[in-house]
Motif scaffolding. Structure first.
Motif, PDB file in Angstrom:
ATOM      1  N   ASN A 114      -3.611 -32.394  34.557  1.00 13.15           N
ATOM      2  CA  ASN A 114      -3.708 -31.075  33.924  1.00 13.15           C
ATOM      3  C   ASN A 114      -2.436 -30.715  33.162  1.00 13.15           C
ATOM      4  O   ASN A 114      -2.514 -30.187  32.048  1.00 13.15           O
ATOM      5  CB  ASN A 114      -4.040 -29.997  34.954  1.00 13.15           C
ATOM      6  CG  ASN A 114      -5.483 -30.039  35.364  1.00 13.15           C
ATOM      7  OD1 ASN A 114      -6.361 -30.406  34.596  1.00 13.15           O
ATOM      8  ND2 ASN A 114      -5.750 -29.666  36.603  1.00 13.15           N
ATOM      9  N   LEU A 117      -2.457 -32.633  29.960  1.00 19.29           N
ATOM     10  CA  LEU A 117      -3.414 -32.058  29.006  1.00 19.29           C
ATOM     11  C   LEU A 117      -2.889 -30.756  28.406  1.00 19.29           C
ATOM     12  O   LEU A 117      -3.139 -30.464  27.232  1.00 19.29           O
ATOM     13  CB  LEU A 117      -4.761 -31.790  29.685  1.00 19.29           C
ATOM     14  CG  LEU A 117      -5.609 -32.999  30.033  1.00 19.29           C
ATOM     15  CD1 LEU A 117      -6.793 -32.589  30.900  1.00 19.29           C
ATOM     16  CD2 LEU A 117      -6.088 -33.700  28.771  1.00 19.29           C
ATOM     17  N   GLU A 118      -2.178 -29.987  29.198  1.00 22.23           N
ATOM     18  CA  GLU A 118      -1.708 -28.680  28.749  1.00 22.23           C
ATOM     19  C   GLU A 118      -0.484 -28.756  27.843  1.00 22.23           C
ATOM     20  O   GLU A 118      -0.252 -27.837  27.056  1.00 22.23           O
ATOM     21  CB  GLU A 118      -1.408 -27.790  29.957  1.00 22.23           C
ATOM     22  CG  GLU A 118      -2.652 -27.377  30.700  1.00 22.23           C
ATOM     23  CD  GLU A 118      -2.364 -26.691  32.021  1.00 22.23           C
ATOM     24  OE1 GLU A 118      -1.178 -26.572  32.406  1.00 22.23           O
ATOM     25  OE2 GLU A 118      -3.323 -26.289  32.688  1.00 22.23           O
ATOM     26  N   GLU A 119       0.313 -29.820  27.937  1.00 24.85           N
ATOM     27  CA  GLU A 119       1.548 -29.918  27.147  1.00 24.85           C
ATOM     28  C   GLU A 119       1.319 -29.692  25.657  1.00 24.85           C
ATOM     29  O   GLU A 119       1.966 -28.836  25.058  1.00 24.85           O
ATOM     30  CB  GLU A 119       2.236 -31.263  27.387  1.00 24.85           C
ATOM     31  CG  GLU A 119       3.007 -31.313  28.677  1.00 24.85           C
ATOM     32  CD  GLU A 119       3.624 -32.675  28.920  1.00 24.85           C
ATOM     33  OE1 GLU A 119       3.694 -33.500  27.978  1.00 24.85           O
ATOM     34  OE2 GLU A 119       4.027 -32.916  30.072  1.00 24.85           O
ATOM     35  N   PRO A 120       0.408 -30.434  25.018  1.00 24.90           N
ATOM     36  CA  PRO A 120       0.229 -30.219  23.578  1.00 24.90           C
ATOM     37  C   PRO A 120      -0.377 -28.840  23.266  1.00 24.90           C
ATOM     38  O   PRO A 120      -0.080 -28.259  22.226  1.00 24.90           O
ATOM     39  CB  PRO A 120      -0.720 -31.332  23.132  1.00 24.90           C
ATOM     40  CG  PRO A 120      -1.115 -32.077  24.331  1.00 24.90           C
ATOM     41  CD  PRO A 120      -0.375 -31.553  25.511  1.00 24.90           C
ATOM     42  N   LEU A 121      -1.174 -28.318  24.178  1.00 22.01           N
ATOM     43  CA  LEU A 121      -1.779 -26.998  23.961  1.00 22.01           C
ATOM     44  C   LEU A 121      -0.743 -25.889  24.071  1.00 22.01           C
ATOM     45  O   LEU A 121      -0.839 -24.875  23.376  1.00 22.01           O
ATOM     46  CB  LEU A 121      -2.918 -26.768  24.960  1.00 22.01           C
ATOM     47  CG  LEU A 121      -4.069 -27.774  24.878  1.00 22.01           C
ATOM     48  CD1 LEU A 121      -5.060 -27.525  26.000  1.00 22.01           C
ATOM     49  CD2 LEU A 121      -4.744 -27.714  23.525  1.00 22.01           C
ATOM     50  N   ALA A 122       0.252 -26.079  24.940  1.00 23.46           N
ATOM     51  CA  ALA A 122       1.297 -25.069  25.111  1.00 23.46           C
ATOM     52  C   ALA A 122       2.098 -24.895  23.825  1.00 23.46           C
ATOM     53  O   ALA A 122       2.597 -23.804  23.544  1.00 23.46           O
ATOM     54  CB  ALA A 122       2.212 -25.451  26.264  1.00 23.46           C
ATOM     55  N   LYS A 123       2.212 -25.946  23.036  1.00 24.85           N
ATOM     56  CA  LYS A 123       2.951 -25.864  21.773  1.00 24.85           C
ATOM     57  C   LYS A 123       2.265 -24.957  20.778  1.00 24.85           C
ATOM     58  O   LYS A 123       2.874 -24.443  19.850  1.00 24.85           O
ATOM     59  CB  LYS A 123       3.121 -27.251  21.169  1.00 24.85           C
ATOM     60  CG  LYS A 123       3.972 -28.175  22.009  1.00 24.85           C
ATOM     61  CD  LYS A 123       3.985 -29.574  21.452  1.00 24.85           C
ATOM     62  CE  LYS A 123       4.710 -30.507  22.408  1.00 24.85           C
ATOM     63  NZ  LYS A 123       4.589 -31.906  21.998  1.00 24.85           N
ATOM     64  N   LEU A 124       0.947 -24.736  20.960  1.00 25.22           N
ATOM     65  CA  LEU A 124       0.191 -23.880  20.056  1.00 25.22           C
ATOM     66  C   LEU A 124       0.355 -22.409  20.392  1.00 25.22           C
ATOM     67  O   LEU A 124       0.105 -21.556  19.550  1.00 25.22           O
ATOM     68  CB  LEU A 124      -1.304 -24.243  20.113  1.00 25.22           C
ATOM     69  CG  LEU A 124      -1.664 -25.664  19.694  1.00 25.22           C
ATOM     70  CD1 LEU A 124      -3.151 -25.893  19.920  1.00 25.22           C
ATOM     71  CD2 LEU A 124      -1.289 -25.918  18.251  1.00 25.22           C
ATOM     72  N   ALA A 125       0.758 -22.114  21.624  1.00 25.04           N
ATOM     73  CA  ALA A 125       0.865 -20.724  22.055  1.00 25.04           C
ATOM     74  C   ALA A 125       2.095 -20.082  21.440  1.00 25.04           C
ATOM     75  O   ALA A 125       3.135 -20.719  21.296  1.00 25.04           O
ATOM     76  CB  ALA A 125       0.963 -20.670  23.578  1.00 25.04           C
TER      77      ALA A 125
END
Length: 131
Positions: A114, A117-125
């Motif tokens: 998890n 998976l979240e690392e690249p999504l956190a960059k979008l926040a």
């Protein structure tokens, strides 16, 4: 299909490649030793009548204590002792010990997956939430 649905489909990116990667990840997880051991340990606990009895007793004692707390009633020493005894039984049953170890490894693995998976999504926040 009406025009609106047709327009939405035209603007929706094709997710088949993403779904394939998700399927590949699921298959890789299903083959991982920690996942296989977790499911085998679950099965062993379900098949062990003594483990089932111990879990039932433990759950009943937890519920009893929870009910006392909810009613603001005192929890007697005997109730606390009974809970400690059921916990000791959990740790003395081989199937439950195996399950506890397997569950710990499984949760650690899934937490790693998890986070990855979240690392690249956190960059979008955004850095700060909008006010």
């Amino acid at each position: 299909m009406n025009n609106r649905n047709r327009q939405q489909r035209c603007h929706m990116p094709d997710i088949s490649a993403l779904l394939q990667k998700a399927s590949d990840l699921g298959n890789a997880l299903a083959e991982h030793p920690a996942v296989r051991e977790y499911h085998a340990a679950q099965h062993a606990v379900r098949a062990d009548a003594d483990a089932q009895r111990i879990l039932k007793e433990h759950e009943e004692q937890l519920n009893r204590i929870h009910q006392l707390e909810t009613k603001n009633q005192p929890i007697e020493v005997a109730d606390k002792q009974k809970l400690r005894e059921t916990e000791a039984h959990i740790f003395s049953n081989e199937a439950l010990k195996r399950f506890t170890r397997a569950q710990t490894e499984y949760v650690a693995l899934m937490n790693q997956v998890n986070r990855t998976l979240e690392e690249p999504l956190a960059k979008l926040a955004p850095a700060e939430p909008p006010q």
